[in-house]
Structures are given as structure tokens and as C-alpha cells.
Design a protein around this motif. Structure first.
Motif, short mmCIF file in Angstrom:
data_model
loop_
_atom_site.label_atom_id
_atom_site.label_comp_id
_atom_site.label_asym_id
_atom_site.label_seq_id
_atom_site.Cartn_x
_atom_site.Cartn_y
_atom_site.Cartn_z
N ILE A 62 0.84 -1.20 0.00
CA ILE A 62 0.00 0.00 0.00
C ILE A 62 0.87 1.25 0.00
O ILE A 62 0.61 2.20 -0.74
N ALA A 63 1.92 1.25 0.81
CA ALA A 63 2.82 2.41 0.86
C ALA A 63 3.43 2.67 -0.51
O ALA A 63 3.53 3.83 -0.95
N LYS A 72 2.33 9.78 2.19
CA LYS A 72 3.53 9.18 2.81
C LYS A 72 3.11 8.34 4.01
O LYS A 72 2.13 8.63 4.68
N PHE A 73 3.89 7.31 4.26
CA PHE A 73 3.67 6.40 5.39
C PHE A 73 4.80 6.56 6.39
O PHE A 73 5.96 6.78 6.01
N ILE A 74 4.46 6.43 7.65
CA ILE A 74 5.41 6.49 8.75
C ILE A 74 5.04 5.36 9.71
O ILE A 74 3.86 5.23 10.06
N TYR A 101 10.42 -2.10 3.68
CA TYR A 101 9.71 -0.86 4.01
C TYR A 101 10.31 0.28 3.21
O TYR A 101 11.52 0.46 3.19
N ILE A 102 9.46 1.06 2.58
CA ILE A 102 9.92 2.26 1.87
C ILE A 102 9.65 3.49 2.72
O ILE A 102 9.82 4.61 2.27
N PHE A 103 9.22 3.27 3.94
CA PHE A 103 8.88 4.35 4.86
C PHE A 103 9.78 4.25 6.08
O PHE A 103 10.32 3.18 6.38
#
Length: 186
Positions: A62-63, A72-74, A101-103
């Protein structure tokens, strides 16, 4: 496995500010630096919770799907690492790499951020609009470890679609269910 539901912070709440250490880069990052141009998803997760392990791949997907759309995701881990050493920052870094993880995966050592968000479980999701006002909080979807429901991210994806199209998000939202945040004993 503990079954703890989200506390369901009030919709419209302004995202509480934070500046935390990213376990991957070992740098302090703030909400203002990390927020998206159209929306921001703050998730409370950890390394060892079976509910988080169950959704990790879908969360990463999803991110990736929404990154180019300005959302943006955190991710934040707030667990007590003295009693749960498997959630320590050096292991958070390993999980972030393994799960692609890209976040940022931030460590909330004092647990003040989890308290500010009224977070209760892992995973716990909060979606904010471009003005950092809360428009969604709750579950990723109806899938849980062992319940046979396939992961889709439907609930969170629907909220993000509504953020992007600036259409009303259904205020009836299902709480996330997961492991309780491991609070430090005072």
C-alpha cells in the motif's frame, strides 16, 4: 495472542507532532519532514506481534502504491524494549530491510508519541489529510492471522482514495485489532 482494539482517536484531531529516531538511518526525523503533500499515514507497529507480521507485506504494498500519489507512510514502534528486546531498534532495522519498508520505522523510546496518538495496539493506523487532520483510524482490513480472510488493505485503501479525491470518508470505521502496546511499568 492478545486481542486489543484501537482506541479510535476523534476524527478531525490534528496529528500530534513528533521527532523520533529512524531505526534504519539512525537520524531524527519529524512529522513535518515526513508528511505527504496529500496525506500521511501513521502506523504503530512492532517486530514481534503476529498481527503486524500478518499484514507487513500488504502494508509495504500500500505504501508503494500511494507514494507517487503524495501520501507518505510512517511506522512507529513504541514497545518497552527492556521487557520485549525483540522490538529493539537494531532489530527494527533488520525487519524494515527484510520487509522492504519504503517508509521510516521510528522508535518511540519514551512512549510519549503513542500516548499522544492514544495508540493501543499493533497494528494501529491513522490517516491524515494534507492539513494533518485525522480522517481515518482503525483497521487495514478484515484479515487477521488464521481467519482465512485474504489481505487487501480495503479499509485503509478506501480512506486513502477518498483523501485523494477529496470525497467524504465514511465516519463509521472499524477499530484495528492486535497486540497491546507493551507499556513500560512506571
Amino acid at each position: 495472542m492478545s486481542l486489543t482494539p484501537s482506541n479510535m482517536l476523534a476524527l478531525g484531531t490534528k496529528a500530534p507532532y513528533f521527532k523520533l529516531i529512524d531505526a534504519v538511518t539512525n537520524t531524527k526525523l519529524s512529522l513535518n519532514e515526513l508528511k505527504g503533500s496529500h496525506g500521511t499515514v501513521v502506523s504503530f507497529i512492532c517486530n514481534h506481534c503476529p498481527f503486524v507480521i500478518h499484514i507487513n507485506k500488504e502494508l509495504s504494498k500500500i505504501a508503494k502504491d500511494y507514494k507517487e500519489k503524495g501520501i507518505k507512510f510512517i511506522a512507529i514502534s513504541s514497545n518497552d524494549i527492556e521487557n520485549y528486546p525483540q522490538d529493539a531498534p537494531h532489530l527494527m532495522k533488520e525487519v524494515a530491510k527484510k520487509e522492504a519498508y519504503i517508509f521510516p520505522y521510528l522508535y518511540d523510546e519514551t512512549q510519549a508519541v503513542a500516548k499522544a496518538y492514544d495508540a493501543a495496539c499493533t497494528p494501529d493506523f491513522y490517516a491524515f489529510d494534507k492539513d494533518l487532520k485525522l480522517v481515518y483510524r482503525g483497521q487495514l482490513d478484515d484479515s487477521r492471522p488464521g481467519n482465512g480472510v485474504p489481505l487487501s488493505g480495503t479499509d485503509l485503501r478506501n480512506a486513502l482514495h477518498n483523501i485523494l479525491t477529496e470525497t467524504e470518508i465514511n465516519p463509521i470505521q472499524k477499530p484495528s485489532i492486535g497486540c497491546n502496546i507493551k507499556w513500560r511499568k512506571s
